[in-house]
Design a protein around this motif. Structure first.
Motif, PDB file in Angstrom:
ATOM      1  N   MET A   2       0.825  -1.200   0.000  1.00  0.00           N
ATOM      2  CA  MET A   2       0.000   0.000   0.000  1.00  0.00           C
ATOM      3  C   MET A   2       0.867   1.263   0.000  1.00  0.00           C
ATOM      4  O   MET A   2       1.896   1.316   0.661  1.00  0.00           O
ATOM      5  CB  MET A   2      -0.858  -0.021   1.268  1.00  0.00           C
ATOM      6  N   SER A   3       0.468   2.262  -0.773  1.00  0.00           N
ATOM      7  CA  SER A   3       1.200   3.526  -0.779  1.00  0.00           C
ATOM      8  C   SER A   3       0.954   4.250   0.546  1.00  0.00           C
ATOM      9  O   SER A   3      -0.166   4.264   1.054  1.00  0.00           O
ATOM     10  CB  SER A   3       0.728   4.406  -1.927  1.00  0.00           C
ATOM     11  N   GLU A   4       2.010   4.828   1.080  1.00  0.00           N
ATOM     12  CA  GLU A   4       1.903   5.499   2.376  1.00  0.00           C
ATOM     13  C   GLU A   4       2.691   6.796   2.379  1.00  0.00           C
ATOM     14  O   GLU A   4       3.689   6.935   1.682  1.00  0.00           O
ATOM     15  CB  GLU A   4       2.462   4.605   3.485  1.00  0.00           C
ATOM     16  N   ILE A   5       2.215   7.717   3.216  1.00  0.00           N
ATOM     17  CA  ILE A   5       3.025   8.895   3.502  1.00  0.00           C
ATOM     18  C   ILE A   5       3.767   8.612   4.800  1.00  0.00           C
ATOM     19  O   ILE A   5       3.402   7.695   5.542  1.00  0.00           O
ATOM     20  CB  ILE A   5       2.172  10.188   3.620  1.00  0.00           C
ATOM     21  N   THR A   6       4.804   9.371   5.070  1.00  0.00           N
ATOM     22  CA  THR A   6       5.575   9.106   6.282  1.00  0.00           C
ATOM     23  C   THR A   6       4.776   9.494   7.520  1.00  0.00           C
ATOM     24  O   THR A   6       3.872  10.333   7.461  1.00  0.00           O
ATOM     25  CB  THR A   6       6.904   9.887   6.292  1.00  0.00           C
ATOM     26  N   ARG A   7       5.125   8.862   8.591  1.00  0.00           N
ATOM     27  CA  ARG A   7       4.478   9.163   9.867  1.00  0.00           C
ATOM     28  C   ARG A   7       4.666  10.638  10.225  1.00  0.00           C
ATOM     29  O   ARG A   7       3.748  11.293  10.707  1.00  0.00           O
ATOM     30  CB  ARG A   7       5.077   8.275  10.956  1.00  0.00           C
ATOM     31  N   GLN A   8       5.866  11.159   9.985  1.00  0.00           N
ATOM     32  CA  GLN A   8       6.162  12.551  10.316  1.00  0.00           C
ATOM     33  C   GLN A   8       5.283  13.515   9.528  1.00  0.00           C
ATOM     34  O   GLN A   8       4.754  14.466  10.074  1.00  0.00           O
ATOM     35  CB  GLN A   8       7.644  12.865  10.079  1.00  0.00           C
TER      36      GLN A   8
END
Length: 110
Positions: A2-8
């Motif tokens: 799955m595509s994700e953005i960083t937690r930050q």
């Protein structure tokens, strides 16, 4: 995968939205009361009325604070703060798009 953005990035966006919501609520209270030509009834933790807001750096060795920033100065400061946070959200949203696109490209290459 799955595509994700960083937690930050996600956290930074969430914190910026929280700051906007808080600022808008405070601004609404100030503008509502100022429209009636009075000072807002905002009290500190001890129930004492405040004649203005505080601007400061959290406590510690470099802790600095201004007290009683006049109400008439507060609205423009809060509006500028909201605008700045909205600009930050726009920047972070673009960053999130890049992160999603980069992840999609890496996944497609595998």
């Amino acid at each position: 995968m799955m595509s994700e953005i960083t937690r930050q990035t996600a956290m930074d966006i969430a914190l910026a939205w929280r700051e906007i919501e808080t600022a808008e609520k405070l601004l609404s209270e100030i503008e509502e009361v100022r429209a009636r030509n009075s000072n807002p009834d905002i009290r500190d933790a001890f129930g004492r009325p405040q004649t203005g807001l505080q601007l400061g750096v959290p406590s510690g060795s470099s802790g600095l604070r201004l007290f009683d920033v006049p109400w008439e100065m507060c609205a423009p400061i809060i509006k500028a703060h909201i605008s700045r946070k909205r600009a930050l959200i726009a920047t972070l949203s673009a960053q999130a798009r890049v992160e999603l696109d980069s992840e999609a490209i890496r996944s497609a290459a595998k």
